[in-house]
Design a protein around this motif. Structure first.
Motif, PDB file in Angstrom:
ATOM      1  N   GLU A   1       0.777  -1.487   0.052  1.00 53.56           N
ATOM      2  CA  GLU A   1      -0.021  -0.137  -0.033  1.00 53.56           C
ATOM      3  C   GLU A   1       0.708   1.349  -0.146  1.00 53.56           C
TER       4      GLU A   1
ATOM      5  N   LYS B   1      -6.054   5.252  -0.874  1.00 50.78           N
ATOM      6  CA  LYS B   1      -4.673   4.650  -0.662  1.00 50.78           C
ATOM      7  C   LYS B   1      -4.213   4.386  -2.360  1.00 50.78           C
TER       8      LYS B   1
ATOM      9  N   TYR C   1      -1.723   1.574  -4.668  1.00 49.57           N
ATOM     10  CA  TYR C   1      -0.891   0.238  -4.408  1.00 49.57           C
ATOM     11  C   TYR C   1       0.115  -0.073  -5.203  1.00 49.57           C
TER      12      TYR C   1
END
Lengths: 454, 623
Positions: free
Chosen positions: B217, B240, B242
């Motif tokens: 992440e 978030k 990734y």
């Protein structure tokens, strides 16, 4: 604000007086660093068009009598603050005085730069302008030719190698900071220091060799030394073909070092005749002896004279020990007289030995051959790709300083963005030396080396 | 049937990042302005990555804000994740980047244009551009003819746009919009020399089709700051990102299908950006690299479209599906929009002055991808400059020229117009030789005075900037005067940070010069510290810590300024300059530099030529 520049304003021919001109905002400040007046007054205390008498002082105890003239902006040749130092003529004094100015913070002036500044500051008319432009542009062509020669020679290969090392470091740092999210290699301080030290080592070699290279063009600083009355002055006169030193039979006649430049089959020697080395109570002569010892320490070539007709004496042994291992030639003079000297002792300690009779002018050709062989053995071959002028040497030195700063600052813990600036500056100076440009090179390097981008 | 429509001072063609700043600047400087967009729903679109800022681009956004531009404000409003890149690498390269909500960004910009006094946002395709006696006439596809004084071309990838996916290609703008096809022809008739560049974008995929469980992440910073000083709302991290990777299987899929790429098949003539290669390009050029990184970024809050940063491609759709599915967590990925390459028309920026006005076409300006650059921020920066200078032209004022020494904006434009470009140009910190002076944190100090003087920055904003700058210098003064006496506490701090303890009193500034020490670490011993914002303390610290470097760069800057003050008259006859080398004469005639500084940067003009030129100027024009 303009950078302060300095150059020898008189021609290269030996003359009675040489003038070094300093121009720019810090001219007076720099003048005060290299010139000490007899009265103890500072140049800064003078108004324009005033002069003071005193001495210029530089590294290696260089010192010479000089007159300093101060011109305050705009009333000067360039229209800026100007200090003119008039010292003794001849290359040695003028070069050393110029070096002292550069050490004190001035930059060597480029061709036509004083005149250019004079124009910029409105000190010249249109007709003057056109004639000077021609001179400046022809100087430009000359320097372009010099740059071309440098580009194709071995020097440029040496410099290119260093540039590639630095570009490599620079591109790695740039990629690392410009593409933080691409997995470009992480740079560690140790790696950085290691690469920088490699470049530093290589460039130091070039600069050291360059000091010799400059000597080739400007002349090899050579001293003639030995006990009093072994024939130093006679040899000097013989090599230079002039009656410069006073030749007498009384030991201790030469009490000061004398400068002369002579051309030995294409190799320029800057000859200094020294006072004979012996213990003496004569105060003036003692100073001369001390100075001779200093001259020997800083010489690039030592011609040590011995008297064949006498046995080796304490002073001779001292001299032999002092010069053993240095670029030197032992010259055994008065070979026309009965030999009493223990020449095996000399041959053991000093590689090059020749026998001459200065008075009878015998053995001079062997001596010249020996001089050439020593200078070549010391890698003084002009074609060997070393720096050959002060401007190039200046660039290389500044580059070296910047690499040193990058290493120091990395060790100190500075962030790499700052280190990167020092490396950029080093590169810029090296490209200036060979006539290229910097920023595009780095960008191209990044793209060819790293896989980056969204 | 054409008809005579409304007249304007300034018309902007294109409402992307360049066009928006250009139109706002022009209108705010009091010019009656119109901005044309081919589609009202693509104003301020982010057709590639949903992010603003990044290395050197962050610098540009701060600079745009310091001058009174809009990009920073729009980014702040739509930020969904904020990160300061390069935090540990030094203040010169600190670069802010934010992920934004595309729709929010675009809506904010559209509404800002709508609200702006003196400005009309108009959906229309411009099909013809013609010179008139005292300006230009623009004709829309529906036949409206507008007479205007100045035109700013900011057409991006729309101009002559052609999309490539494998062996399929068709006329198109970005994101499925119409391309502007007739305008290219009209420009050619006018005498503009057009060239082809290309760029590309990766696929957008469905969030629910990705298995995030095995992926790293990437979260936003703990205490994000805004781009714009006008932003009062807190910046919040809402999403978030990734990280996934390609692998040997990806490589295999690509290698097996390379022959189906339009790039290697020779169909694309346009030159692509070197820093932004497609995944097939990366694999061909760096065959030894085992894997390539991919950032998976949300396109917004109210959408499940995810952007695959790093994996742009122009391979056929079926190959795209296979190659994305080889990647970690993407075994079952579903593509929502396919990746594509797009080719477009642009010009050689060396045909422009640093004001971004064409040398040959008075009153005609260009900005953004049309000028050969790439990137939203680069476009916005040029748009702002073109807008300012078009407005000043209308008002018969001298153009504002940004210098390499005062901004990345100046560096960007100088690189474009003086060096020219061979591929789409991206800003990078390594392009600035003055990067320790041109920092994000001092953008206001460098530029707000210009912004205020030309009239883009309000008096209120300017006063606030000035106050902050004064606070910084007062703090630097204090740090230089304040002595911290030796104490157990101080030495404890110093030792714990692996730097040498002190025995005598030491100046605060000298402590701050140590790389290991910052303001925060000295909180307890620096008892006379005034209550000023943390950001200003950090700015003061940079000035103190890097003082030596900054001074060196300032010396270089002063040297450059000396050359830039020497203006070259537009009517100079280089053939009359005796002593110039032939190559230099030709280059100077072609580039027509505005000052000696610019002349000295043209390749083929040597230092000796510059000396000759300066002497000529002095003698002939007394300048």
């Amino acid at each position: 604000m303009s950078e302060t520049i300095a150059a020898i304003a008189t021609g290269q021919d030996p003359g009675g007086i040489g003038v070094i001109r300093i121009s720019g905002n810090n001219a007076v400040e720099i003048g005060d660093k290299v010139f000490k007046s007899v009265s103890g007054k500072k140049l800064a205390s003078l108004s324009g068009y005033h002069a003071m008498y005193g001495r210029v002082e530089g590294k290696n105890d260089f010192s010479d009598e000089a007159v300093a003239l101060v011109f305050i902006s705009p009333h000067s040749y360039t229209g800026e603050d100007v200090v003119e130092l008039s010292c003794h003529g001849g290359r040695y004094s003028t070069e050393m005085t110029l070096k002292a100015c550069i050490d004190a913070g001035a930059r060597p002036a480029q061709a036509g730069e004083f005149t250019k500044r004079a124009f910029e500051n409105g000190k010249m008319s249109l007709t003057q302008a056109e004639s000077v432009m021609n001179i400046v542009s022809s100087n430009g062509k000359q320097s372009a030719m010099a740059a071309m020669a440098a580009r194709e020679g071995k020097l440029s290969k040496n410099i290119a190698e260093i540039c590639n090392m630095l570009k490599d470091i620079d591109a790695t740092l740039a990629a690392w900071s410009d593409f933080p999210e691409d997995d470009t290699p992480v740079v560690t301080e140790d790696e950085l220091i290691k690469s920088l030290e490699k470049a530093e080592e290589k460039l130091t070699e070039v600069v050291e060799a360059g000091k010799y290279g400059c000597l080739i063009q400007e002349g090899i600083r050579t001293v003639i030394c030995g006990r009093p009355n072994v024939g130093k002055s006679t040899l000097m006169n013989l090599l230079s073909g002039k009656e410069k030193s006073i030749v007498t039979d009384i030991p201790g006649t030469t009490r000061d070092t004398v400068d002369e430049s002579v051309n030995v089959d294409g190799c320029v020697l800057l000859l200094s005749d020294t006072a004979g080395i012996r213990e003496t109570n004569d105060k003036v002569e003692t100073i001369g002896v001390e100075r001779a010892k200093k001259a020997i320490e800083t010489a690039q070539l030592i011609l040590a004279l011995f008297d064949s007709s006498e046995e080796l004496q304490k002073e001779d042994i001292e001299l032999i020990d002092m010069i053993a291992g240095r670029p030197s030639i032992a010259i055994i003079n008065k070979s026309d007289k009965n030999k009493k000297i223990d020449d095996k002792y000399i041959l053991n300690k000093i590689k090059h030995t020749v026998y001459i009779s200065a008075r009878e002018e015998l053995g001079i050709e062997e001596l010249k051959k020996s001089i050439l062989s020593v200078t070549q053995l010391e890698n003084l071959d002009a074609a060997s790709g070393i720096i050959i002028n002060e401007r190039q040497l200046y660039c290389a030195k500044i580059a070296l300083e910047n690499i040193g700063k990058a290493i120091d600052d990395t060790k100190y813990g500075m962030t790499f963005d700052a280190i990167n600036v020092s490396i950029d500056n080093a590169l810029e100076k090296l490209f200036e030396l060979t006539g290229e440009r910097v920023s595009e090179e780095i960008v191209n390097e990044i793209f060819s080396k790293f896989c980056i981008g969204k | 049937m054409n008809y005579k429509a409304e007249e304007y001072d300034v018309a902007v063609i294109g409402a992307g990042h360049a066009g928006i700043e250009a139109a706002l600047a022009s209108a705010r400087l009091g010019c009656k302005t119109v901005i044309f967009t081919i589609n009202m729903d693509s104003v301020g679109n982010l057709p590639c990555n949903p992010a603003i800022g990044g290395t050197a681009k962050g610098h540009l956004v701060f600079e745009i804000d310091a001058l009174g531009g809009e990009m920073g404000k729009a980014a702040d409003v739509s930020t969904i994740q904020s990160r300061m890149l390069n935090r540990g690498k030094g203040p010169a390269v600190h670069s802010m980047r934010v992920q934004v909500d595309r729709k929010m960004y675009s809506e904010y910009m559209k509404h800002t244009l709508e609200k702006q006094e003196n400005l009309l946002l108009r959906q229309a395709e411009i099909v013809a551009i013609e010179r008139t006696n005292n300006g230009w006439t623009l004709t829309t596809r529906l036949g409206a003819q507008h007479d205007v004084s100045c035109v700013i071309i900011a057409t991006g990838t729309y101009l002559g746009g052609r999309v490539f996916v494998g062996d399929v290609n068709y006329e198109s703008g970005p994101d499925g919009m119409f391309a502007a096809t007739q305008l290219s022809q009209s420009m050619k008739e006018l005498g503009l020399k057009l060239r082809r560049f290309k760029t590309g974008t990766p696929a957008r995929v469905l969030k629910s089709s990705i298995d995030f469980s095995g992926l790293d992440e990437q979260c936003g910073d703990e205490d994000p700051i805004p781009f714009s000083s006008a932003t009062e709302n807190e910046i919040e991290n809402k999403v978030k990102c990734y990280i996934s990777w390609t692998n040997d299987n990806t490589k295999k899929v690509i290698k097996d299908n390379l022959h189906r790429s339009p790039l290697y098949g020779g169909m694309i003539e346009g030159v692509g950006p070197r820093y932004c290669p497609s995944i097939e390009d990366k694999i061909v050029r760096f065959p030894d690299k085992p894997r390539h990184q991919c950032f998976i970024e949300p396109c917004g809050i109210n959408t499940d479209e995810m952007y695959l940063q790093g994996i742009s491609s122009s391979l056929p759709e079926d190959v795209q599906i296979s190659l994305y599915r080889t990647m970690d967590g993407m075994e079952n990925v579903k593509i929502m929009r396919s990746a594509y390459a797009i080719e477009y028309d642009c010009i050689d920026p060396t045909e422009m002055y640093p004001s971004l006005e064409f040398k040959e076409f008075e009153g005609l300006f260009g900005a953004g991808q049309f000028n050969g650059s790439s990137g939203y921020e680069e476009a916005a920066a040029q748009g702002l400059v073109a807008g300012i200078n078009a407005a000043r032209k209308v008002k018969k004022l001298e153009p504002i020229i940004f210098s390499r020494s005062n901004s990345y904006i100046g560096t960007l434009i100088d690189d474009l117009v003086t060096k020219g470009v061979m591929d789409p140009y991206r800003m990078m910190t390594s392009r600035s030789e003055y990067r320790l002076v041109l920092r994000q944190d001092n953008a206001q100090e460098r530029l707000s005075e210009i912004g205020y003087e030309i009239g883009l920055l309000s008096k209120e904003s300017y006063e606030i900037f000035k106050r902050n700058i004064a606070l910084k210098y007062e703090e630097i003064e204090r740090a230089k005067k304040t002595t911290i006496s030796p104490s157990e506490k101080l030495n404890e701090i110093l030792v714990s940070r692996e730097t040498t303890p002190v025995e005598t009193g030491v100046r605060l500034a000298d402590l701050l010069k140590r790389p290991q020490i910052n303001y925060k670490s000295l909180e307890e011993v620096d008892i006379t510290r005034p209550d000023i914002p943390q950001q200003i303390l950090e700015q003061a610290e940079v000035e103190i810590k890097y003082e030596g470097y900054i001074k060196r760069q300032m010396d270089q800057i002063n040297e450059l300024k000396r050359l830039e003050r020497k203006i070259i008259p537009k009517d100079i006859d280089y053939d009359d300059v005796k002593g110039l080398r032939l190559e230099a004469t030709e280059k100077l005639k072609k580039f027509r530099p505005i000052n000696v500084g610019q002349a000295s940067r043209i390749s083929g003009v040597s230092p000796a030529d510059v000396s000759v030129l300066m002497i000529y100027l002095k003698a002939k024009f007394h300048c």
